[in-house]
Design an enzyme around this catalytic site. Structure first.
Site, PDB file in Angstrom:
ATOM      1  N   GLY A   7     -36.803   5.987  57.007  1.00  0.00           N
ATOM      2  CA  GLY A   7     -37.636   5.622  55.856  1.00  0.00           C
ATOM      3  C   GLY A   7     -36.859   5.785  54.570  1.00  0.00           C
ATOM      4  N   ALA A 123     -36.127  10.458  42.572  1.00  0.00           N
ATOM      5  CA  ALA A 123     -35.415   9.244  42.979  1.00  0.00           C
ATOM      6  C   ALA A 123     -36.281   8.016  42.776  1.00  0.00           C
ATOM      7  CB  ALA A 123     -35.029   9.357  44.450  1.00  0.00           C
ATOM      8  N   LYS A 188     -45.648  24.050  47.256  1.00  0.00           N
ATOM      9  CA  LYS A 188     -45.399  22.661  46.843  1.00  0.00           C
ATOM     10  C   LYS A 188     -46.694  21.848  46.952  1.00  0.00           C
ATOM     11  CE  LYS A 188     -42.442  19.190  45.875  1.00  0.00           C
ATOM     12  NZ  LYS A 188     -41.910  18.154  46.732  1.00  0.00           N
ATOM     13  N   ASN A 255     -42.135  13.181  33.140  1.00  0.00           N
ATOM     14  CA  ASN A 255     -42.285  12.386  34.382  1.00  0.00           C
ATOM     15  C   ASN A 255     -43.643  11.738  34.530  1.00  0.00           C
ATOM     16  OD1 ASN A 255     -39.872  13.466  35.202  1.00  0.00           O
ATOM     17  ND2 ASN A 255     -40.578  13.926  37.279  1.00  0.00           N
ATOM     18  N   GLU A 270     -50.773   9.167  48.406  1.00  0.00           N
ATOM     19  CA  GLU A 270     -50.659  10.181  49.461  1.00  0.00           C
ATOM     20  C   GLU A 270     -51.819  11.184  49.381  1.00  0.00           C
ATOM     21  OE1 GLU A 270     -46.137  10.697  50.681  1.00  0.00           O
ATOM     22  OE2 GLU A 270     -46.390  11.148  48.569  1.00  0.00           O
TER      23      GLU A 270
HETATM   24  N1  LIG Z   1     -39.120   9.706  45.177  1.00  0.00           N
HETATM   25  C1  LIG Z   1     -39.067  10.982  44.804  1.00  0.00           C
HETATM   26  O1  LIG Z   1     -38.525  11.328  43.730  1.00  0.00           O
HETATM   27  C2  LIG Z   1     -39.618  12.056  45.690  1.00  0.00           C
HETATM   28  C3  LIG Z   1     -40.392  11.755  46.795  1.00  0.00           C
HETATM   29  N2  LIG Z   1     -40.886  12.778  47.564  1.00  0.00           N
HETATM   30  C4  LIG Z   1     -41.686  12.466  48.743  1.00  0.00           C
HETATM   31  O2  LIG Z   1     -40.844  11.810  49.662  1.00  0.00           O
HETATM   32  C5  LIG Z   1     -41.583  10.823  50.409  1.00  0.00           C
HETATM   33  C6  LIG Z   1     -40.931   9.459  50.216  1.00  0.00           C
HETATM   34  O3  LIG Z   1     -41.061   9.095  48.845  1.00  0.00           O
HETATM   35  P1  LIG Z   1     -40.286   7.842  48.238  1.00  0.00           P
HETATM   36  O4  LIG Z   1     -38.894   7.816  48.730  1.00  0.00           O
HETATM   37  O5  LIG Z   1     -40.538   7.875  46.793  1.00  0.00           O
HETATM   38  O6  LIG Z   1     -41.110   6.639  48.909  1.00  0.00           O
HETATM   39  P2  LIG Z   1     -40.605   5.167  49.236  1.00  0.00           P
HETATM   40  O7  LIG Z   1     -41.828   4.370  49.488  1.00  0.00           O
HETATM   41  O8  LIG Z   1     -39.638   4.727  48.195  1.00  0.00           O
HETATM   42  O9  LIG Z   1     -39.767   5.358  50.586  1.00  0.00           O
HETATM   43  C7  LIG Z   1     -40.289   5.329  51.891  1.00  0.00           C
HETATM   44  C8  LIG Z   1     -39.653   4.150  52.575  1.00  0.00           C
HETATM   45  O10 LIG Z   1     -39.868   4.264  53.988  1.00  0.00           O
HETATM   46  C9  LIG Z   1     -40.028   2.923  54.436  1.00  0.00           C
HETATM   47  N3  LIG Z   1     -40.582   2.921  55.794  1.00  0.00           N
HETATM   48  C10 LIG Z   1     -41.806   3.331  56.200  1.00  0.00           C
HETATM   49  N4  LIG Z   1     -41.929   3.131  57.525  1.00  0.00           N
HETATM   50  C11 LIG Z   1     -40.762   2.586  57.953  1.00  0.00           C
HETATM   51  C12 LIG Z   1     -40.289   2.124  59.205  1.00  0.00           C
HETATM   52  N5  LIG Z   1     -41.052   2.198  60.307  1.00  0.00           N
HETATM   53  N6  LIG Z   1     -39.049   1.606  59.283  1.00  0.00           N
HETATM   54  C13 LIG Z   1     -38.274   1.507  58.181  1.00  0.00           C
HETATM   55  N7  LIG Z   1     -38.671   1.917  56.961  1.00  0.00           N
HETATM   56  C14 LIG Z   1     -39.912   2.443  56.842  1.00  0.00           C
HETATM   57  C15 LIG Z   1     -40.948   2.315  53.398  1.00  0.00           C
HETATM   58  O11 LIG Z   1     -41.014   0.909  53.478  1.00  0.00           O
HETATM   59  P3  LIG Z   1     -42.434   0.182  53.179  1.00  0.00           P
HETATM   60  O12 LIG Z   1     -42.887   0.660  51.843  1.00  0.00           O
HETATM   61  O13 LIG Z   1     -42.084  -1.259  53.259  1.00  0.00           O
HETATM   62  O14 LIG Z   1     -43.357   0.634  54.271  1.00  0.00           O
HETATM   63  C16 LIG Z   1     -40.249   2.806  52.120  1.00  0.00           C
HETATM   64  O15 LIG Z   1     -39.182   1.959  51.789  1.00  0.00           O
HETATM   65  C17 LIG Z   1     -43.018  10.925  49.879  1.00  0.00           C
HETATM   66  O16 LIG Z   1     -43.759  11.814  50.670  1.00  0.00           O
HETATM   67  C18 LIG Z   1     -42.836  11.491  48.477  1.00  0.00           C
HETATM   68  O17 LIG Z   1     -44.009  12.155  48.035  1.00  0.00           O
HETATM   69  C19 LIG Z   1     -40.595  14.088  47.344  1.00  0.00           C
HETATM   70  C20 LIG Z   1     -39.815  14.434  46.264  1.00  0.00           C
HETATM   71  C21 LIG Z   1     -39.304  13.464  45.335  1.00  0.00           C
HETATM   72  C1  LIG Z   2     -43.231  17.649  41.369  1.00  0.00           C
HETATM   73  C2  LIG Z   2     -43.887  16.326  41.067  1.00  0.00           C
HETATM   74  C3  LIG Z   2     -45.289  16.549  40.576  1.00  0.00           C
HETATM   75  C4  LIG Z   2     -43.057  15.731  39.972  1.00  0.00           C
HETATM   76  O1  LIG Z   2     -43.606  14.610  39.349  1.00  0.00           O
HETATM   77  C5  LIG Z   2     -43.919  15.517  42.326  1.00  0.00           C
HETATM   78  O2  LIG Z   2     -43.555  16.000  43.380  1.00  0.00           O
HETATM   79  C6  LIG Z   2     -44.438  14.138  42.407  1.00  0.00           C
HETATM   80  O3  LIG Z   2     -44.542  13.462  41.397  1.00  0.00           O
HETATM   81  O4  LIG Z   2     -44.756  13.736  43.545  1.00  0.00           O
END
Ligand SMILES: NC(=O)C1=CN([C@@H]2O[C@H](COP(=O)(O)OP(=O)(O)OC[C@H]3O[C@@H](n4cnc5c(N)ncnc54)[C@H](OP(=O)(O)O)[C@@H]3O)[C@@H](O)[C@H]2O)C=CC1
Ligand SMILES: CC(C)(CO)C(=O)C(=O)O
Length: 309
Positions: A7, A123, A188, A255, A270
């Site tokens: 993912g 990110a 968290k 943010n 979520e």
């Molecule tokens: N981004 C951040 O700064 C932060 C994120 N998080 C947590 O991390 C998690 C991910 O966040 P984030 O990266 O922002 O989310 P994204 O939606 O950018 O990334 C998840 C990716 O996984 C892909 N995906 C899902 N299922 C599959 C599959 N079966 N095969 C291939 N790809 C798949 C999605 O594609 P599609 O959308 O097409 O299904 C999407 O591109 C969340 O729980 C978020 O809360 C935690 C800290 C920081």
């Molecule tokens: C820590 C925080 C609240 C930072 O924005 C976060 O994890 C989110 O946005 O999902």
């Protein structure tokens, strides 16, 4: 290490891209991102700068999934699918960095190979093949099993968590093996339950919760989360959960929270894995969670009606 990132959207591409500095990394991602990474590599911009060449695929093979470590970075609502796909391979260890309490879902399929993780890096996917680091944070990994519920920071982290953390540090990622992961996960969760829901519903930046009524709602949600954590045997005092909210509000004042971004772009949130999880676990343990329940109900109302917004 041979690492699969399942993912690879924003967070998974950032972490996977950096891990590819020293390890053999395969990103499981969507096209056109996967195609671009496979052809031209992955560029990390923003607060970190890198250009690496992880492998990338949309359809991982059994061989791809038989790795030393599978990192799960899907949105919480895709955890079940991730577990199903990974169970078709043979990863030695599996670690989720998603928000929400996702490890239980992974462990149902993948057993005691599952480690808990949390990430505070920021990110955003800029476009195919490029990810922006919007904040240099920290990653924690550790055990989440029942026999660790009352462990604290003075205990030793497990050897396998130490191995994973060392592999991350080799690539310049700030990563610690945490002996008290159950508490960190709930802390968290308290932060996300407070900040994400309030900022998404009120459409304000995180810093708007530094004072005023929003701060009180976020703090109430965090206190409820701490109460549920304690009912589950995790030693998370109310003050610690509230302090964590205040600290993150101050550190991420500018943010837009991920839930606010989801709402503003019309995407599913979520909420089920965050406020919804607090409500469900609270109900199971006889702990009332009115603030989380109200916010979950409001967010779900928005989700049910978002099509056509
Ligand atoms: N981004 C951040 O700064 C932060 C994120 N998080 C947590 O991390 C998690 C991910 O966040 P984030 O990266 O922002 O989310 P994204 O939606 O950018 O990334 C998840 C990716 O996984 C892909 N995906 C899902 N299922 C599959 C599959 N079966 N095969 C291939 N790809 C798949 C999605 O594609 P599609 O959308 O097409 O299904 C999407 O591109 C969340 O729980 C978020 O809360 C935690 C800290 C920081
Ligand atoms: C820590 C925080 C609240 C930072 O924005 C976060 O994890 C989110 O946005 O999902």
């Amino acid at each position: 290490m041979d690492i699969v990132v399942f993912g690879a959207g924003a967070l998974g591409s950032l972490v996977g891209g950096l891990l590819a500095r020293e390890h053999q990394v395969t990103l499981v991602a969507r096209d056109p991102h996967a195609r671009r990474v496979a052809g031209q590599g992955l560029r990390v911009v923003g607060e970190l700068d890198a250009h690496t060449r992880p492998r990338a695929t949309t359809e991982p093979t059994h061989e791809d999934l038989s790795c030393d470590l599978a990192l799960v970075t899907v949105k919480a609502y895709d955890t079940e699918v991730a577990a199903e796909v990974l169970a078709a391979g043979d990863p030695d260890l599996v670690c989720s960095l998603s928000n929400g309490l996702c490890e239980g879902t992974l462990a149902e399929r993948l057993g005691d190979r599952v480690l808990a993780g949390s990430a505070t890096y920021g990110a955003e996917l800029v476009g195919p093949g490029e990810v922006r680091c919007t904040g240099v944070g920290r990653i924690h990994v550790g055990e989440f099993a029942d026999d660790r519920l009352d462990s604290d920071e003075d205990d030793a982290a497990s050897d396998r968590a130490e191995r994973v953390a060392a592999a991350f540090r080799e690539c310049g990622l700030d990563c610690t093996a945490d002996p008290a992961m159950p508490r960190r996960r709930w802390e968290k969760l308290a932060v996300n339950a407070g900040i994400n829901a309030v900022t998404a519903l009120a459409r304000v930046p995180n810093g708007a919760l530094a004072d005023g009524p929003g701060r009180e709602v976020a703090r109430r949600a965090a206190r409820e989360t701490a109460r549920v954590a304690r009912a589950e045997g995790v030693d998370l005092p109310d003050e610690r959960a509230v302090d964590a909210v205040d600290t993150v509000v101050a550190e991420t004042a500018a943010n837009r929270s991920s839930m606010r971004r989801d709402v503003e772009s019309g995407n599913r949130t979520e909420v089920d894995a965050i406020n919804g999880a607090v409500v469900d676990r609270g109900r199971d343990r006889g702990v009332d969670t009115p603030t989380n329940r109200t916010m979950a109900d409001l967010l779900r109302t928005w989700e049910r009606n978002r099509i056509g917004e």
